[in-house]
Write a protein that holds these residues in place. Structure first.
Motif, PDB file in Angstrom:
ATOM      1  N   ALA A  95       9.256  14.645   7.507  1.00  0.00           N
ATOM      2  CA  ALA A  95       8.840  14.756   8.995  1.00  0.00           C
ATOM      3  C   ALA A  95       8.547  16.216   9.304  1.00  0.00           C
ATOM      4  O   ALA A  95       7.731  16.675   9.858  1.00  0.00           O
ATOM      5  N   ALA A  96       9.809  16.966   8.826  1.00  0.00           N
ATOM      6  CA  ALA A  96       9.779  18.542   8.997  1.00  0.00           C
ATOM      7  C   ALA A  96       8.670  19.228   8.378  1.00  0.00           C
ATOM      8  O   ALA A  96       8.106  20.113   8.706  1.00  0.00           O
ATOM      9  N   VAL A  97       8.414  18.908   7.205  1.00  0.00           N
ATOM     10  CA  VAL A  97       7.428  19.318   6.136  1.00  0.00           C
ATOM     11  C   VAL A  97       6.048  19.273   6.662  1.00  0.00           C
ATOM     12  O   VAL A  97       5.202  19.953   6.616  1.00  0.00           O
ATOM     13  N   LEU A  98       5.776  18.072   6.976  1.00  0.00           N
ATOM     14  CA  LEU A  98       4.452  17.680   7.447  1.00  0.00           C
ATOM     15  C   LEU A  98       4.055  17.731   8.732  1.00  0.00           C
ATOM     16  O   LEU A  98       2.921  17.304   9.102  1.00  0.00           O
ATOM     17  N   ASN A  99       5.075  18.228   9.634  1.00  0.00           N
ATOM     18  CA  ASN A  99       4.860  18.122  10.991  1.00  0.00           C
ATOM     19  C   ASN A  99       4.210  16.761  11.726  1.00  0.00           C
ATOM     20  O   ASN A  99       3.463  16.486  12.221  1.00  0.00           O
ATOM     21  N   LEU A 100       5.055  15.748  11.296  1.00  0.00           N
ATOM     22  CA  LEU A 100       4.903  14.229  11.679  1.00  0.00           C
ATOM     23  C   LEU A 100       6.390  13.918  12.185  1.00  0.00           C
ATOM     24  O   LEU A 100       7.631  14.323  11.941  1.00  0.00           O
ATOM     25  N   THR A 101       6.426  12.712  12.775  1.00  0.00           N
ATOM     26  CA  THR A 101       7.481  12.102  13.456  1.00  0.00           C
ATOM     27  C   THR A 101       8.081  11.211  12.390  1.00  0.00           C
ATOM     28  O   THR A 101       7.482  10.906  11.592  1.00  0.00           O
ATOM     29  N   GLN A 102       9.447  11.093  12.468  1.00  0.00           N
ATOM     30  CA  GLN A 102      10.298  10.165  11.598  1.00  0.00           C
ATOM     31  C   GLN A 102       9.520   8.599  11.815  1.00  0.00           C
ATOM     32  O   GLN A 102       9.382   8.043  10.800  1.00  0.00           O
ATOM     33  N   SER A 103       9.150   8.286  12.961  1.00  0.00           N
ATOM     34  CA  SER A 103       8.561   6.953  13.133  1.00  0.00           C
ATOM     35  C   SER A 103       7.451   6.956  12.717  1.00  0.00           C
ATOM     36  O   SER A 103       6.956   6.213  12.080  1.00  0.00           O
ATOM     37  N   GLN A 104       6.455   7.919  12.345  1.00  0.00           N
ATOM     38  CA  GLN A 104       5.060   8.004  11.770  1.00  0.00           C
ATOM     39  C   GLN A 104       5.157   7.770  10.283  1.00  0.00           C
ATOM     40  O   GLN A 104       4.705   7.129   9.598  1.00  0.00           O
ATOM     41  N   ILE A 105       6.456   8.547   9.703  1.00  0.00           N
ATOM     42  CA  ILE A 105       6.661   8.609   8.253  1.00  0.00           C
ATOM     43  C   ILE A 105       7.148   6.909   8.025  1.00  0.00           C
ATOM     44  O   ILE A 105       6.711   6.379   6.972  1.00  0.00           O
ATOM     45  N   LYS A 106       7.830   6.434   8.743  1.00  0.00           N
ATOM     46  CA  LYS A 106       8.466   5.134   8.482  1.00  0.00           C
ATOM     47  C   LYS A 106       7.062   4.096   8.606  1.00  0.00           C
ATOM     48  O   LYS A 106       7.046   3.355   7.712  1.00  0.00           O
ATOM     49  N   THR A 107       6.410   4.190   9.678  1.00  0.00           N
ATOM     50  CA  THR A 107       5.201   3.522   9.480  1.00  0.00           C
ATOM     51  C   THR A 107       4.287   3.547   8.516  1.00  0.00           C
ATOM     52  O   THR A 107       4.195   2.386   7.887  1.00  0.00           O
ATOM     53  N   TRP A 108       3.995   4.788   8.223  1.00  0.00           N
ATOM     54  CA  TRP A 108       3.073   5.095   7.006  1.00  0.00           C
ATOM     55  C   TRP A 108       3.664   4.106   5.691  1.00  0.00           C
ATOM     56  O   TRP A 108       3.085   3.668   5.011  1.00  0.00           O
ATOM     57  N   PHE A 109       4.929   4.311   5.536  1.00  0.00           N
ATOM     58  CA  PHE A 109       5.605   3.768   4.268  1.00  0.00           C
ATOM     59  C   PHE A 109       5.458   2.233   4.558  1.00  0.00           C
ATOM     60  O   PHE A 109       5.331   1.452   3.358  1.00  0.00           O
ATOM     61  N   GLN A 110       5.982   1.746   5.629  1.00  0.00           N
ATOM     62  CA  GLN A 110       5.609   0.111   5.812  1.00  0.00           C
ATOM     63  C   GLN A 110       4.218  -0.393   5.404  1.00  0.00           C
ATOM     64  O   GLN A 110       4.119  -1.236   4.741  1.00  0.00           O
ATOM     65  N   ASN A 111       3.271   0.553   5.987  1.00  0.00           N
ATOM     66  CA  ASN A 111       1.951   0.100   5.752  1.00  0.00           C
ATOM     67  C   ASN A 111       1.468   0.306   4.086  1.00  0.00           C
ATOM     68  O   ASN A 111       0.853  -0.513   3.718  1.00  0.00           O
ATOM     69  N   ARG A 112       1.967   1.421   3.801  1.00  0.00           N
ATOM     70  CA  ARG A 112       1.620   1.730   2.280  1.00  0.00           C
ATOM     71  C   ARG A 112       2.315   0.444   1.266  1.00  0.00           C
ATOM     72  O   ARG A 112       1.784   0.304   0.405  1.00  0.00           O
ATOM     73  N   ARG A 113       3.709   0.269   1.627  1.00  0.00           N
ATOM     74  CA  ARG A 113       4.147  -1.049   0.856  1.00  0.00           C
ATOM     75  C   ARG A 113       3.189  -2.232   0.953  1.00  0.00           C
ATOM     76  O   ARG A 113       3.012  -2.941   0.047  1.00  0.00           O
ATOM     77  N   MET A 114       2.811  -2.585   1.989  1.00  0.00           N
ATOM     78  CA  MET A 114       1.945  -3.793   2.399  1.00  0.00           C
ATOM     79  C   MET A 114       0.519  -3.717   1.340  1.00  0.00           C
ATOM     80  O   MET A 114       0.073  -4.416   0.901  1.00  0.00           O
ATOM     81  N   LYS A 115      -0.020  -2.332   1.459  1.00  0.00           N
ATOM     82  CA  LYS A 115      -1.172  -2.040   0.744  1.00  0.00           C
ATOM     83  C   LYS A 115      -1.048  -2.162  -0.776  1.00  0.00           C
ATOM     84  O   LYS A 115      -1.581  -2.955  -1.521  1.00  0.00           O
ATOM     85  N   PHE A 116       0.296  -1.795  -1.141  1.00  0.00           N
ATOM     86  CA  PHE A 116       0.747  -1.801  -2.594  1.00  0.00           C
ATOM     87  C   PHE A 116       0.731  -3.407  -2.883  1.00  0.00           C
ATOM     88  O   PHE A 116       0.317  -3.779  -3.873  1.00  0.00           O
ATOM     89  N   LYS A 117       1.403  -4.146  -1.951  1.00  0.00           N
ATOM     90  CA  LYS A 117       1.472  -5.615  -2.050  1.00  0.00           C
ATOM     91  C   LYS A 117       0.265  -6.189  -2.478  1.00  0.00           C
ATOM     92  O   LYS A 117       0.144  -7.283  -3.231  1.00  0.00           O
ATOM     93  N   ARG A 118      -0.624  -5.936  -1.537  1.00  0.00           N
ATOM     94  CA  ARG A 118      -2.083  -6.676  -1.678  1.00  0.00           C
ATOM     95  C   ARG A 118      -2.843  -6.213  -3.029  1.00  0.00           C
ATOM     96  O   ARG A 118      -3.366  -6.977  -3.482  1.00  0.00           O
ATOM     97  N   GLN A 119      -2.578  -4.916  -3.347  1.00  0.00           N
ATOM     98  CA  GLN A 119      -3.224  -4.480  -4.739  1.00  0.00           C
ATOM     99  C   GLN A 119      -2.698  -5.223  -5.819  1.00  0.00           C
ATOM    100  O   GLN A 119      -3.390  -5.556  -6.702  1.00  0.00           O
ATOM    101  N   THR A 120      -1.438  -5.424  -5.900  1.00  0.00           N
ATOM    102  CA  THR A 120      -0.969  -5.953  -7.059  1.00  0.00           C
ATOM    103  C   THR A 120      -0.880  -7.447  -6.854  1.00  0.00           C
ATOM    104  O   THR A 120      -1.406  -8.149  -8.043  1.00  0.00           O
ATOM    105  N   GLN A 121      -1.202  -7.852  -5.881  1.00  0.00           N
ATOM    106  CA  GLN A 121      -1.496  -9.500  -5.830  1.00  0.00           C
ATOM    107  C   GLN A 121      -2.957  -9.670  -6.255  1.00  0.00           C
ATOM    108  O   GLN A 121      -3.319 -10.755  -6.799  1.00  0.00           O
ATOM    109  N   ASP A 122      -4.029  -8.906  -5.703  1.00  0.00           N
ATOM    110  CA  ASP A 122      -5.405  -9.236  -6.132  1.00  0.00           C
ATOM    111  C   ASP A 122      -5.474  -8.614  -7.611  1.00  0.00           C
ATOM    112  O   ASP A 122      -6.526  -9.261  -8.197  1.00  0.00           O
ATOM    113  N   ALA A 123      -4.683  -7.932  -8.007  1.00  0.00           N
ATOM    114  CA  ALA A 123      -4.850  -7.387  -9.515  1.00  0.00           C
ATOM    115  C   ALA A 123      -4.679  -8.769 -10.546  1.00  0.00           C
ATOM    116  O   ALA A 123      -4.891  -9.058 -11.564  1.00  0.00           O
ATOM    117  N   ARG A 124      -3.837  -9.744  -9.998  1.00  0.00           N
ATOM    118  CA  ARG A 124      -3.250 -10.766 -10.665  1.00  0.00           C
ATOM    119  C   ARG A 124      -4.414 -11.993 -10.942  1.00  0.00           C
ATOM    120  O   ARG A 124      -5.273 -12.155 -10.213  1.00  0.00           O
TER     121      ARG A 124
END
Length: 124
Positions: A95-124
């Protein structure tokens, strides 16, 4: 307790907030309840969940969508490759390095995990 009439029209009126006393509900209409049901449906279409502000001409209230820069995305992706779940100290650092809020970082990681999950399920 006295039971009132139980019909489709009566249910439509009561769900729209237009419930009438029992005596008034027995009055004949032409056609029975069609106008009331149409008005109720139109009102529901206009004021669906989260659409109050849209009807007023603005966007849905709340924080506007964050547009991450290429450098921010690169750093977030690098951090995600290292560890899918971010800890408090890493969240604070990013958050400090990227000039974002901790909440934005947390939300990005949540969304990225869901994207990763969809990608791995689609690959099967």
């Amino acid at each position: 307790m006295e039971k009132g009439p139980f019909s489709v029209e009566w249910l439509a009126q009561s769900s729209c907030g237009g419930a009438q006393p029992i005596a008034a509900a027995h009055r004949p209409r032409s056609p029975p309840g069609a106008t009331d049901m149409l008005q109720c449906r139109e009102a529901a279409d206009r004021s669906g969940p989260g659409q109050e502000a849209e009807a007023a001409g603005g966007a849905v209230p709340g924080r506007p969508r964050t547009k991450f820069s290429a450098a921010q995305l690169q750093e977030l992706e690098r951090s995600f490759r290292e560890q899918r779940y971010i800890g408090t100290s890493e969240k604070r650092r990013l958050a400090a390095v990227l000039n974002l809020t901790q909440s934005q970082i947390k939300t990005w990681f949540q969304n990225r995990r869901m994207k990763f999950k969809r990608q791995t399920q689609d690959a099967r």
